[in-house]
Design an enzyme around this catalytic site. Structure first.
Site, PDB file in Angstrom:
ATOM      1  N   GLY A   5      -7.093  -1.778  -4.882  1.00  0.00           N
ATOM      2  CA  GLY A   5      -7.971  -1.256  -3.823  1.00  0.00           C
ATOM      3  C   GLY A   5      -7.287  -1.208  -2.472  1.00  0.00           C
ATOM      4  N   CYS A   6      -6.521  -2.235  -2.158  1.00  0.00           N
ATOM      5  CA  CYS A   6      -5.824  -2.291  -0.866  1.00  0.00           C
ATOM      6  C   CYS A   6      -4.742  -1.226  -0.788  1.00  0.00           C
ATOM      7  CB  CYS A   6      -5.238  -3.678  -0.648  1.00  0.00           C
ATOM      8  SG  CYS A   6      -6.525  -4.959  -0.587  1.00  0.00           S
ATOM      9  N   THR A   7      -4.096  -0.959  -1.909  1.00  0.00           N
ATOM     10  CA  THR A   7      -3.070   0.086  -1.935  1.00  0.00           C
ATOM     11  C   THR A   7      -3.714   1.454  -1.757  1.00  0.00           C
ATOM     12  OG1 THR A   7      -1.642  -1.272  -3.326  1.00  0.00           O
ATOM     13  CG2 THR A   7      -1.235   1.114  -3.331  1.00  0.00           C
TER      14      THR A   7
END
Length: 186
Positions: free
Chosen positions: A68-70
């Site tokens: 998700g952060c990527t």
């Protein structure tokens, strides 16, 4: 049976820790943005005061190089030209160490600084800290900060893939409102 009891107690304690750490509420639109002073992945310090007089997107994310952060960071990267055209700096904040942030930024060619909040103070000040006792993470929240240092919009629990587009749409709307307000004052 004992294992189930232990798991239940651990989950209950984790829930309690989240509740205790959640005392800091995210600032809402119109409220002053909390001050911060954090080093980026290259050791340069960034303070809220450094961005006074222009829009700023400050986004918190749980962990570098996770799915998700990527997706969120890459979506912001992909729309970087538009943020740059509008003169809006983007700062990503997590509780990761600078070396981790540097590797993440290099791997995905992120054009904006990633800030290390090892203590979690900035995340807590923005109501964006999850504390599970042994594990602490930033919540996926973002704050669009107006040139006067006030929060223009708080994005809580953002969708990583839509986030950049949502912020750019709000920037367009808010800039028009701000320009309209100046025109009405003349």
């Amino acid at each position: 049976m004992k294992l189930i009891l232990v798991i239940g107690i651990v989950l209950l304690l984790g829930f309690w820790a989240v509740q205790v750490s959640g005392r800091g509420k995210p600032p809402q639109a119109g409220e002053p943005a909390p001050e911060f002073s954090l080093a980026d992945m290259d050791g340069r310090m960034h303070r809220l005061a450094d961005y006074r007089g222009r829009w700023l997107l400050l986004y918190f994310y749980p962990r570098a190089d996770t799915p998700g952060c990527t997706r969120q960071a890459c979506a912001l990267r992909d729309d970087w030209a538009e943020f740059s055209r509008l003169g809006v700096p983007v700062l990503g904040v997590s509780l990761d160490a600078p070396v981790t942030l540097k590797a993440f930024a290099a791997k995905y060619r992120l054009p904006f600084p990633l800030l290390s909040d090892l203590s979690g103070r900035a995340a807590q000040g923005y109501g964006s800290l999850r504390d599970f006792g042994v594990l602490r993470l930033a919540k996926r929240n973002s704050f669009l900060i107006a040139p006067d240092g006030r929060v223009a919009k708080a994005y809580l629990g953002v969708d990583p893939e839509r986030h950049a587009r949502d912020v750019l749409a709000d920037l367009g709307r808010l800039s028009l409102e701000q320009a309209g307000g100046r025109a009405n004052m003349k």
